[in-house]
Motif scaffolding. Structure first.
Motif, PDB file in Angstrom:
ATOM      1  N   PHE A  23       0.830  -1.203   0.000  1.00 33.46           N
ATOM      2  CA  PHE A  23       0.000   0.000   0.000  1.00 33.46           C
ATOM      3  C   PHE A  23       0.866   1.256   0.000  1.00 33.46           C
ATOM      4  CE2 PHE A  23      -2.303   3.298   2.455  1.00 33.46           C
ATOM      5  CZ  PHE A  23      -3.373   3.488   1.593  1.00 33.46           C
ATOM      6  N   LEU A  24       1.954   1.244   0.795  1.00 38.28           N
ATOM      7  CA  LEU A  24       2.874   2.377   0.812  1.00 38.28           C
ATOM      8  C   LEU A  24       3.472   2.624  -0.566  1.00 38.28           C
ATOM      9  CD1 LEU A  24       5.067   2.201   4.060  1.00 38.28           C
ATOM     10  CD2 LEU A  24       3.519   4.033   3.350  1.00 38.28           C
ATOM     11  N   ALA A  25       3.895   1.550  -1.211  1.00 36.74           N
ATOM     12  CA  ALA A  25       4.477   1.695  -2.545  1.00 36.74           C
ATOM     13  C   ALA A  25       3.442   2.251  -3.520  1.00 36.74           C
ATOM     14  CB  ALA A  25       5.010   0.354  -3.036  1.00 36.74           C
ATOM     15  N   SER A  26       2.218   1.771  -3.427  1.00 36.96           N
ATOM     16  CA  SER A  26       1.177   2.276  -4.318  1.00 36.96           C
ATOM     17  C   SER A  26       0.888   3.752  -4.056  1.00 36.96           C
ATOM     18  CB  SER A  26      -0.107   1.456  -4.158  1.00 36.96           C
ATOM     19  OG  SER A  26       0.054   0.160  -4.679  1.00 36.96           O
ATOM     20  N   LEU A  27       0.906   4.158  -2.797  1.00 36.33           N
ATOM     21  CA  LEU A  27       0.732   5.577  -2.483  1.00 36.33           C
ATOM     22  C   LEU A  27       1.821   6.420  -3.148  1.00 36.33           C
ATOM     23  CD1 LEU A  27      -0.252   6.000   1.279  1.00 36.33           C
ATOM     24  CD2 LEU A  27      -1.568   6.661  -0.739  1.00 36.33           C
ATOM     25  N   ASN A  28       3.040   5.899  -3.131  1.00 34.07           N
ATOM     26  CA  ASN A  28       4.141   6.594  -3.775  1.00 34.07           C
ATOM     27  C   ASN A  28       3.846   6.818  -5.250  1.00 34.07           C
ATOM     28  OD1 ASN A  28       7.128   6.114  -5.223  1.00 34.07           O
ATOM     29  ND2 ASN A  28       7.168   7.462  -3.448  1.00 34.07           N
ATOM     30  N   TYR A  29       3.223   5.840  -5.878  1.00 28.37           N
ATOM     31  CA  TYR A  29       2.953   5.945  -7.310  1.00 28.37           C
ATOM     32  C   TYR A  29       1.682   6.744  -7.605  1.00 28.37           C
ATOM     33  CZ  TYR A  29       6.584   2.562  -6.915  1.00 28.37           C
ATOM     34  OH  TYR A  29       7.749   1.936  -6.564  1.00 28.37           O
ATOM     35  N   VAL A  30       0.784   6.842  -6.607  1.00 26.14           N
ATOM     36  CA  VAL A  30      -0.318   7.795  -6.744  1.00 26.14           C
ATOM     37  C   VAL A  30       0.252   9.207  -6.828  1.00 26.14           C
ATOM     38  CG1 VAL A  30      -2.295   8.834  -5.577  1.00 26.14           C
ATOM     39  CG2 VAL A  30      -2.055   6.352  -5.627  1.00 26.14           C
ATOM     40  N   GLY A  31       1.197   9.493  -5.922  1.00 27.79           N
ATOM     41  CA  GLY A  31       1.861  10.784  -5.975  1.00 27.79           C
ATOM     42  C   GLY A  31       2.598  10.986  -7.286  1.00 27.79           C
ATOM     43  N   TYR A  32       3.227   9.930  -7.779  1.00 31.47           N
ATOM     44  CA  TYR A  32       3.948  10.001  -9.054  1.00 31.47           C
ATOM     45  C   TYR A  32       2.988  10.310 -10.202  1.00 31.47           C
ATOM     46  CZ  TYR A  32       7.500   8.696 -12.506  1.00 31.47           C
ATOM     47  OH  TYR A  32       8.405   8.715 -13.535  1.00 31.47           O
ATOM     48  N   LEU A  33       1.818   9.680 -10.149  1.00 32.96           N
ATOM     49  CA  LEU A  33       0.818   9.918 -11.192  1.00 32.96           C
ATOM     50  C   LEU A  33       0.373  11.373 -11.198  1.00 32.96           C
ATOM     51  CD1 LEU A  33      -1.193   8.732 -13.315  1.00 32.96           C
ATOM     52  CD2 LEU A  33      -2.770   8.369 -11.417  1.00 32.96           C
ATOM     53  N   GLY A  62      10.878  20.009  -7.201  1.00 30.41           N
ATOM     54  CA  GLY A  62      10.839  18.554  -7.115  1.00 30.41           C
ATOM     55  C   GLY A  62      12.001  17.996  -6.315  1.00 30.41           C
ATOM     56  N   LEU A  63      13.192  18.536  -6.519  1.00 27.34           N
ATOM     57  CA  LEU A  63      14.357  18.069  -5.768  1.00 27.34           C
ATOM     58  C   LEU A  63      14.235  18.398  -4.278  1.00 27.34           C
ATOM     59  CD1 LEU A  63      17.267  18.978  -8.218  1.00 27.34           C
ATOM     60  CD2 LEU A  63      16.518  16.683  -7.561  1.00 27.34           C
ATOM     61  N   ASN A 115       5.221  12.332  -5.848  1.00 24.05           N
ATOM     62  CA  ASN A 115       4.976  13.586  -6.561  1.00 24.05           C
ATOM     63  C   ASN A 115       6.286  14.270  -6.913  1.00 24.05           C
ATOM     64  OD1 ASN A 115       4.231  16.744  -6.402  1.00 24.05           O
ATOM     65  ND2 ASN A 115       2.444  15.568  -7.054  1.00 24.05           N
ATOM     66  N   ALA A 116       7.215  14.287  -5.964  1.00 21.71           N
ATOM     67  CA  ALA A 116       8.516  14.919  -6.191  1.00 21.71           C
ATOM     68  C   ALA A 116       9.295  14.226  -7.295  1.00 21.71           C
ATOM     69  CB  ALA A 116       9.325  14.900  -4.892  1.00 21.71           C
ATOM     70  N   SER A 117       9.271  12.890  -7.310  1.00 23.70           N
ATOM     71  CA  SER A 117       9.991  12.137  -8.336  1.00 23.70           C
ATOM     72  C   SER A 117       9.507  12.500  -9.731  1.00 23.70           C
ATOM     73  CB  SER A 117       9.818  10.633  -8.103  1.00 23.70           C
ATOM     74  OG  SER A 117      10.428  10.224  -6.907  1.00 23.70           O
ATOM     75  N   ALA A 118       8.191  12.565  -9.895  1.00 23.54           N
ATOM     76  CA  ALA A 118       7.641  12.861 -11.214  1.00 23.54           C
ATOM     77  C   ALA A 118       7.953  14.288 -11.647  1.00 23.54           C
ATOM     78  CB  ALA A 118       6.130  12.633 -11.219  1.00 23.54           C
ATOM     79  N   LEU A 119       7.816  15.249 -10.740  1.00 19.31           N
ATOM     80  CA  LEU A 119       8.120  16.633 -11.085  1.00 19.31           C
ATOM     81  C   LEU A 119       9.577  16.772 -11.537  1.00 19.31           C
ATOM     82  CD1 LEU A 119       6.340  18.601  -8.206  1.00 19.31           C
ATOM     83  CD2 LEU A 119       5.592  18.391 -10.583  1.00 19.31           C
ATOM     84  N   ALA A 120      10.487  16.164 -10.781  1.00 18.24           N
ATOM     85  CA  ALA A 120      11.902  16.258 -11.129  1.00 18.24           C
ATOM     86  C   ALA A 120      12.191  15.546 -12.438  1.00 18.24           C
ATOM     87  CB  ALA A 120      12.752  15.671 -10.002  1.00 18.24           C
TER      88      ALA A 120
END
Length: 389
Positions: free
Chosen positions: A49-59, A81-82, A110-115
């Motif tokens: 679930f934690l990993a999926s949350l990370n990818y929700v932010g990425y999306l 982002g950084l 979210n930060a990963s995707a922005l960067a």
């Protein structure tokens, strides 16, 4: 010479950015996960679930990065982002209650995707102006470098500082590296965004592009199951030392992979190597589950590491070729679809692992999904009408 220095500085900045935002900000989670399960008191389904949350932010970050870059410029979005990536890496260790960790991992995605999107826009523009598009594969190697760094450094740091302290240490390292990125890019200007003169261009509607996007989304689902649970799954069969070796092997294979796959694309076009990469990756994912033992685990890690960033390079370059004037939108859209796959993968895999007591079924599902991605675009890759795509 000055122009070459600008290009080299831009590629180096892209390399470091991906090492920080992806290699550390995203993938530090993988080698620390077994220890976090104990130290944070988490179950496998909570880890998924934690990993999926990370990818929700990425999306969210992927779909918002394009408009934000259009309004504020790539360099500002990259800096934001950084900064957010460094902050959330540290807070994953400073705030260890499950709800707080959930918030940290959500914002980290979210930060990963922005960067990623912002630095891609800057670096791809820079190398395109210099006529050196073949250098794109070099900066994608930053992800592999970050994986190697986390794989080698995280276990010894964790012996003294625990999982929580390791997150804090890497947050500090990320902050120092981020300052280097801003220094290297401080004089670079992104594409000019004049909303009146240059309205948003539509995304491609070519059926081949749509199939590519779907395949890329399937890859997001399949690859991230292994990217999240590789170390935890390997530890169950070959122990902690073997799992660490496997993760470092994946990073070492990922380091040159994007450049090597881009060279293959120059010879055979992008789609044929892309299909090959999908099938090779699927083999790497399922090999440890089918064969077992340390050699199979390490071989699978090498095959996985050798393909996942190559697939990103080939797929995004192919997608951008359908709309060169709308490169940022294409990259952002494809990254968002990839993110949807990433959201579903870890939660499903964590649920299956929690119910079956093993990661084998989850890894088999991941491999089947990646095979499906390759089959989906195989007609476009080997059809007579598009021999070079």
């Amino acid at each position: 010479m000055d122009k070459e220095q600008h290009v080299a500085g831009g590629v180096a900045a892209g390399f470091i950015t991906l090492a920080v935002a992806m290699g550390i900000g995203r993938f530090l989670y993988t080698p620390l996960l077994p220890l976090m399960l104990t130290e944070y008191g988490m179950r496998p389904d909570q880890a998924g679930f934690l990993a999926s949350l990370n990818y929700v932010g990425y999306l969210v970050g992927a779909f918002s990065a394009g408009p934000l870059c259009h309004r504020f410029g790539e360099l500002r979005v990259l800096a934001a982002g950084l900064f957010l990536s460094c902050l959330t890496t540290a807070t994953t260790g400073l705030l260890t209650q499950f709800p707080a960790v959930c918030g940290s991992r959500l914002l980290a995605g979210n930060a990963s995707a922005l960067a990623f999107v912002a630095v891609s826009g800057l670096v791809l523009m820079l190398i395109a102006r210099a006529g050196k598009e073949n250098l794109a594969g070099l900066y994608y190697g930053g992800v592999g470098a970050g994986i190697v760094a986390t794989g080698l450094a995280a276990p010894p740091v964790a012996q003294f500082a625990g999982a929580a302290g390791t997150w804090v240490v890497f947050g500090g390292v990320s902050a120092l590296l981020s300052l280097v990125v801003i220094f290297l890019l401080r004089r670079q200007e992104g594409p000019r965004h004049d909303q009146a003169a240059a309205p948003k261009r539509p995304l491609p509607r070519d059926p081949r592009y749509l199939r590519l996007v779907i395949a890329y989304g399937l890859e997001g689902f399949g690859y991230i199951i292994t990217g999240t649970f590789m170390v935890a799954a390997a530890k169950a069969t070959v122990g902690a030392a073997g799992a660490q070796i496997a993760w470092v092997a994946a990073g070492c294979a990922a380091f040159p992979s994007a450049f090597l796959w881009s060279q293959a694309a120059r010879k055979w076009g992008r789609l044929k190597p892309l299909v090959a990469a999908f099938l090779i990756q699927a083999t790497g994912i399922v090999l440890p589950a089918l064969v077992g033992g340390a050699p199979a685990v390490v071989a699978g890690a090498l095959l996985f590491g050798a393909t996942f960033m190559g697939i990103v390079t080939l797929a995004l370059s192919e997608g951008a070729s359908y709309a060169p004037a709308a490169r940022a939108r294409v990259v952002g859209f494809m990254t968002g679809i990839y993110g949807i796959g990433q959201i579903a993968g870890p939660s499903l895999a964590g649920y299956v692992a929690a119910r079956t007591g093993s990661y084998q079924l989850a890894l088999a599902c991941a491999a089947a999904t990646v095979v499906a991605a390759g089959l989906l675009i195989s007609g476009d890759a080997f059809g007579r009408k598009n021999p070079q795509r």
